[in-house]
Enzyme design. Structure first.
Site, PDB file in Angstrom:
ATOM      1  N   CYS A 127       0.805  -1.225   0.000  1.00 11.82           N
ATOM      2  CA  CYS A 127       0.000   0.000   0.000  1.00 11.82           C
ATOM      3  C   CYS A 127       0.839   1.275   0.000  1.00 11.82           C
ATOM      4  O   CYS A 127       0.306   2.361  -0.282  1.00 11.82           O
ATOM      5  CB  CYS A 127      -0.946   0.003   1.200  1.00 11.82           C
ATOM      6  N   HIS A 242      -1.796   7.090   3.614  1.00  9.37           N
ATOM      7  CA  HIS A 242      -0.345   6.933   3.673  1.00  9.37           C
ATOM      8  C   HIS A 242       0.313   8.081   2.912  1.00  9.37           C
ATOM      9  O   HIS A 242      -0.158   8.468   1.821  1.00  9.37           O
ATOM     10  CB  HIS A 242       0.093   5.619   3.024  1.00  9.37           C
TER      11      HIS A 242
END
EC number: 1.2.1.11
Length: 330
Positions: A127, A242
């Site tokens: 990710c 993120h």
């Protein structure tokens, strides 16, 4: 076209996100089969005004499907994906198959041709790697990438529902100006009002598992086996989103104006205009990789920038749905 779909691990954060993406998408799904671990067996999940029963993961349950999305941990994926792949293509989000030569590791904006000749298992990258390569790839194609330095700032949801719940719990203590209760936390220290400069176990050289993923997967996806990547991955007290601080070194001098034009026209990227910032809060529930703070590095061949994305969407579930779209175009 995607019509017959199976999702293994549907009750987890990524599985739930994937289901919501499909629900709001154009796919006319005629056969939806939902699977999870034994503790979730029998649960009801709503999809397009109908309740579906969650069943325990079992390879025969995937017969005659167009695609299977695997949102399972690596051990289960290793055991089950090859068996399910006898019935239909498997798009797996775990780390189990990402570095296997016979399994394509795909980000559709970057290396869609890697799908050619696949053997019914396709790996979905980490990710953090996904937004990194989406941002680096157009710059590499224009200027020739030679080296990357990065620091990642990774949200609690990247580690699953348990850590996300722990962050919410600890935050309540911080709001009351009390030390958080970390009993039972999956982390070695409190996350609320703190950062933890280690994600996953350390190897003999002190590199964390997450850092090795960004190093190895980036080189493979970009088709640069000799690429040098220096990575520090940090867990931060953010729920979703993120982010990365990135510096790339290229084979020739890079002017910021030229880089901005390249990024503005690149697929999957939203470039913040001027001095506008992009933060995790800005990217939640959105599909793009957001880039801002593009600026010169220490040398004429270097460029620094900030990247952020919703790690549950483009960092995981959406990337898998996009891969499925390449396998089974409308």
């Amino acid at each position: 076209m995607l019509k017959r779909i199976g999702i293994a691990g549907v009750t987890g954060l990524v599985g739930t996100t994937l289901l919501r993406i499909l629900e709001s998408g154009p796919q006319e799904i005629t056969d939806l089969r939902l699977f999870a671990s034994s503790r979730s067996t029998g649960a009801k999940v709503r999809f397009r005004d109908r309740d579906y029963e969650v069943k325990e993961v079992e390879p025969e349950g995937f017969k005659d499907l167009d695609v299977a999305f695997f949102c399972l941990e690596a051990g289960l994926a290793k055991k089950l994906a090859p068996k399910v792949a006898k019935h239909c293509p498997v798009i797996d989000k775990s780390s189990e198959f990402r570095l296997r030569d016979d399994v394509p590791l795909v980000v559709p904006e970057v290396n869609p041709d890697a799908l050619k000749g696949h053997k019914n298992i396709i790996a979905n990258p980490n990710c953090t790697t996904i937004p990194l390569v989406v941002a680096l790839n157009p710059l590499h194609r224009r200027f020739g990438l030679e080296r990357v330095w990065l620091a990642s700032y990774q949200s609690a949801s990247g580690a699953g529902r348990e850590l996300l719940d722990q962050l919410h719990y600890e935050t309540e203590f911080i709001a009351l100006r009390r030390p958080p209760d970390t009993t039972g936390s999956p982390l070695p220290a409190q996350l609320a009002d703190n950062v933890i400069p280690q994600i996953d176990a350390l190897d003999a050289h002190g590199h964390s598992g997450e850092e090795l993923k960004t190093i190895r997967e980036t080189a493979r996806i970009l088709g640069l086996p000799g690429l040098k990547v220096t990575s520090t991955c940090v867990r931060v007290p953010v729920t979703i989103g993120h982010s990365l601080a990135v510096t790339g070194r290229f084979s020739r001098a890079v002017k910021v104006g030229d880089a901005l034009r390249v990024l503005k026209d690149a697929p999957g990227i939203v470039l913040s205009p001027g001095n506008e910032l992009a933060t995790p809060a800005d990217c939640r529930d959105k599909d793009a990789v957001f880039v801002c703070r593009v600026r010169p590095g220490a040398e004429p061949e270097e460029l620094s920038f900030w990247v952020t994305t919703d790690n549950l969407r483009k960092g995981a579930a959406l990337n898998a749905v996009q891969i499925a779209g390449l396998l089974l175009p409308a």
